[in-house]
Design an enzyme around this catalytic site. Structure first.
Site, PDB file in Angstrom:
ATOM      1  N   SER A  96      -2.204  -3.701   4.561  1.00  0.00           N
ATOM      2  CA  SER A  96      -1.441  -4.859   4.595  1.00  0.00           C
ATOM      3  C   SER A  96      -1.128  -5.446   5.954  1.00  0.00           C
ATOM      4  O   SER A  96      -0.527  -4.949   6.714  1.00  0.00           O
ATOM      5  CB  SER A  96       0.155  -4.540   4.171  1.00  0.00           C
ATOM      6  OG  SER A  96       0.172  -3.845   2.876  1.00  0.00           O
ATOM      7  N   LYS A 171       0.585 -10.363  -0.592  1.00  0.00           N
ATOM      8  CA  LYS A 171       1.143  -9.280  -0.170  1.00  0.00           C
ATOM      9  C   LYS A 171       2.415  -9.674   0.516  1.00  0.00           C
ATOM     10  O   LYS A 171       3.763  -8.790   0.368  1.00  0.00           O
ATOM     11  CB  LYS A 171       0.464  -8.387   0.563  1.00  0.00           C
ATOM     12  CG  LYS A 171       1.153  -6.903   1.161  1.00  0.00           C
ATOM     13  CD  LYS A 171       1.351  -5.954  -0.046  1.00  0.00           C
ATOM     14  CE  LYS A 171       1.996  -4.554   0.496  1.00  0.00           C
ATOM     15  NZ  LYS A 171       2.563  -4.006  -0.605  1.00  0.00           N
ATOM     16  N   LYS A 239       7.118  -3.769   9.647  1.00  0.00           N
ATOM     17  CA  LYS A 239       5.892  -4.379   9.981  1.00  0.00           C
ATOM     18  C   LYS A 239       5.573  -5.505   9.106  1.00  0.00           C
ATOM     19  O   LYS A 239       5.118  -6.588   9.493  1.00  0.00           O
ATOM     20  CB  LYS A 239       4.765  -3.297   9.972  1.00  0.00           C
ATOM     21  CG  LYS A 239       3.207  -3.816  10.262  1.00  0.00           C
ATOM     22  CD  LYS A 239       2.822  -3.838   8.907  1.00  0.00           C
ATOM     23  CE  LYS A 239       2.460  -2.722   7.961  1.00  0.00           C
ATOM     24  NZ  LYS A 239       1.736  -2.874   6.989  1.00  0.00           N
TER      25      LYS A 239
HETATM   26  P1  NAD Z   1      -0.553   5.864   6.697  1.00  0.00           P
HETATM   27  O1  NAD Z   1       0.059   5.649   8.218  1.00  0.00           O
HETATM   28  O2  NAD Z   1      -0.208   7.201   5.834  1.00  0.00           O
HETATM   29  O3  NAD Z   1      -1.886   5.968   6.931  1.00  0.00           O
HETATM   30  C1  NAD Z   1      -2.908   5.375   7.809  1.00  0.00           C
HETATM   31  C2  NAD Z   1      -4.070   6.164   7.870  1.00  0.00           C
HETATM   32  O4  NAD Z   1      -4.969   5.507   9.032  1.00  0.00           O
HETATM   33  C3  NAD Z   1      -3.688   7.462   8.772  1.00  0.00           C
HETATM   34  O5  NAD Z   1      -4.417   8.575   8.143  1.00  0.00           O
HETATM   35  C4  NAD Z   1      -4.147   7.279  10.159  1.00  0.00           C
HETATM   36  O6  NAD Z   1      -4.682   8.417  10.879  1.00  0.00           O
HETATM   37  C5  NAD Z   1      -5.412   6.342   9.986  1.00  0.00           C
HETATM   38  N1  NAD Z   1      -5.568   5.488  11.421  1.00  0.00           N
HETATM   39  C6  NAD Z   1      -4.761   4.783  12.002  1.00  0.00           C
HETATM   40  N2  NAD Z   1      -5.712   4.398  13.147  1.00  0.00           N
HETATM   41  C7  NAD Z   1      -6.940   4.825  12.990  1.00  0.00           C
HETATM   42  C8  NAD Z   1      -7.988   4.313  13.665  1.00  0.00           C
HETATM   43  N3  NAD Z   1      -8.273   3.848  14.765  1.00  0.00           N
HETATM   44  N4  NAD Z   1      -9.397   4.854  13.017  1.00  0.00           N
HETATM   45  C9  NAD Z   1      -9.357   5.531  11.982  1.00  0.00           C
HETATM   46  N5  NAD Z   1      -8.068   6.054  11.213  1.00  0.00           N
HETATM   47  C10 NAD Z   1      -7.030   5.541  11.819  1.00  0.00           C
HETATM   48  O7  NAD Z   1      -0.149   4.687   6.084  1.00  0.00           O
HETATM   49  P2  NAD Z   1      -0.304   4.222   4.423  1.00  0.00           P
HETATM   50  O8  NAD Z   1       1.176   4.386   3.892  1.00  0.00           O
HETATM   51  O9  NAD Z   1      -1.379   5.062   3.805  1.00  0.00           O
HETATM   52  O10 NAD Z   1      -0.458   2.562   4.644  1.00  0.00           O
HETATM   53  C11 NAD Z   1      -1.865   2.227   4.737  1.00  0.00           C
HETATM   54  C12 NAD Z   1      -1.629   0.671   4.641  1.00  0.00           C
HETATM   55  O11 NAD Z   1      -1.210   0.439   3.232  1.00  0.00           O
HETATM   56  C13 NAD Z   1      -0.223   0.105   5.363  1.00  0.00           C
HETATM   57  O12 NAD Z   1      -0.904  -1.304   5.741  1.00  0.00           O
HETATM   58  C14 NAD Z   1       0.774  -0.002   4.402  1.00  0.00           C
HETATM   59  O13 NAD Z   1       1.577  -1.113   4.634  1.00  0.00           O
HETATM   60  C15 NAD Z   1       0.038  -0.279   3.029  1.00  0.00           C
HETATM   61  N6  NAD Z   1       0.797   0.383   2.097  1.00  0.00           N
HETATM   62  C16 NAD Z   1       1.425   1.385   2.038  1.00  0.00           C
HETATM   63  C17 NAD Z   1       1.974   1.670   0.822  1.00  0.00           C
HETATM   64  C18 NAD Z   1       2.784   2.805   0.829  1.00  0.00           C
HETATM   65  O14 NAD Z   1       3.606   3.283  -0.087  1.00  0.00           O
HETATM   66  N7  NAD Z   1       2.624   3.805   1.541  1.00  0.00           N
HETATM   67  C19 NAD Z   1       1.996   0.893  -0.473  1.00  0.00           C
HETATM   68  C20 NAD Z   1       1.300  -0.214  -0.311  1.00  0.00           C
HETATM   69  C21 NAD Z   1       0.867  -0.636   0.777  1.00  0.00           C
END
Ligand code: NAD
Length: 297
Positions: A96, A171, A239
């Site tokens: 997102s 979104k 964010k």
């Molecule tokens: P998270 O922080 O748990 O996961 C993000 C992952 O990206 C981590 O494992 C991190 O190590 C990895 N990462 C970060 N920088 C990186 C890089 N440079 N190279 C490789 N890997 C890298 O976040 P999440 O909760 O999984 O959310 C991910 C996205 O989905 C976000 O944009 C969030 O807004 C969206 N989202 C989350 C949810 C939720 O309920 N958690 C629901 C819908 C949408």
């Protein structure tokens, strides 16, 4: 398109990648967190050494990262996707992020003969595990049709809404509605508790009427248990609302309710609660009103 690269194995990316493995796709994965890579390798994925390495071995590359700067770094940065990708491949960014960043990154990939879709999701970790996310997609229809089955392995609903960036505009709408809904639940339930009425009974009385919602059914049981383990972290919702406000300002659209809820979330962050689930927004009201909305034993 059977060889899929998956970058970003966090709360959401990990179960999404697992569902692709279950559906029979070959998966090459990468994350800066090596423990997450190991877990997926145990499940049958191949380890990628960098984003460029993943891209060089895949026909479709999926990214699931926190925010716009992370997507820019992973796609366009040093040893990024753009350094390894072959023309004709497809990038599907499911993070997102700001719609303007989706358009900017897509434009740079297009110069390499690569089409990008933005395909953020809704439904949180439980729906990611079940493979029942709602996926909102922006980009060319022909490319959407090529990857629709892949997205279908992770989602119950996969909808093309318009050109590149439209997925993230959708979104933003989703996140405004969810944030305001959760804040309204907090405001209302603190009021009923302070008035001496059992919030659990109020929840049961209203959930079948117009105030009922998916947000109410997802968050009320957590609130009643005092369980604010994420799920979706307040930090990530901040964010999203900041991206919503930036987009609203670019377009001269008023954002009165969104900015108020953002301030509530910022106060919670200042109070050390940025890592709590967004169901924890109620804690702002609980602290002011000096009551807790919990199950009565
Ligand atoms: P998270 O922080 O748990 O996961 C993000 C992952 O990206 C981590 O494992 C991190 O190590 C990895 N990462 C970060 N920088 C990186 C890089 N440079 N190279 C490789 N890997 C890298 O976040 P999440 O909760 O999984 O959310 C991910 C996205 O989905 C976000 O944009 C969030 O807004 C969206 N989202 C989350 C949810 C939720 O309920 N958690 C629901 C819908 C949408």
């Amino acid at each position: 398109m059977n060889k899929i690269g998956f970058i970003g194995l966090g709360i959401m990316g990990k179960p999404m990648a697992r569902n692709l493995l279950k559906a029979g796709y070959q998966l090459i994965v990468y994350d800066i967190n090596t423990d997450a890579i190991e877990e997926l390798v145990k499940d049958g994925a191949k380890e990628g050494k960098s984003s460029a390495d993943v891209a060089s071995q895949s026909e479709v590359i999926i990214t699931m990262l926190p925010n716009s700067p992370d997507v820019k770094e992973v796609v366009l940065g040093s040893n990024g996707i753009i350094d390894g990708i072959k023309p004709g491949s497809v990038v599907v960014d499911m993070s997102s992020i700001a719609p303007s960043t989706s358009r900017e990154v897509a434009e740079k990939l297009l110069r390499k003969g690569v089409i990008m879709l933005d395909a953020p999701v809704s439904g949180g970790e439980p729906k990611a595990i079940e493979g029942k996310l709602a996926i909102m997609v922006g980009g060319p229809e022909e490319t959407f049709n090529k990857v629709k089955d892949i997205l279908g392995a992770m989602g119950a609903s996969v909808k093309l809404v318009g050109d590149i960036g439209s997925g993230n505009v959708t979104k933003l709408a989703n996140q405004i509605i969810v944030a305001l809904n959760i804040a309204a639940i907090g405001e209302a339930m603190v009021l009923v508790t302070k008035a001496g009425v059992n919030p659990e009974k109020v929840y049961q009385a209203i959930r079948g009427g117009l105030a009922g919602s998916t947000a109410l059914d997802a968050k009320m049981p957590m609130i009643l248990d005092g369980n604010f383990k994420p799920g979706f972290r307040i930090e990530l919702h901040i964010k999203d609302l900041m991206n919503a406000l930036d987009t609203a300002k670019e377009l001269d659209v008023p954002d009165i309710l969104t900015s108020k809820v953002l301030e509530i979330m910022q106060s919670l962050k200042a109070d050390g609660k940025a890592q709590d689930d967004h169901g924890g927004i109620i804690q702002y009201y609980e602290k002011s009103a000096k009551v807790k909305v919990r199950k009565k034993s």
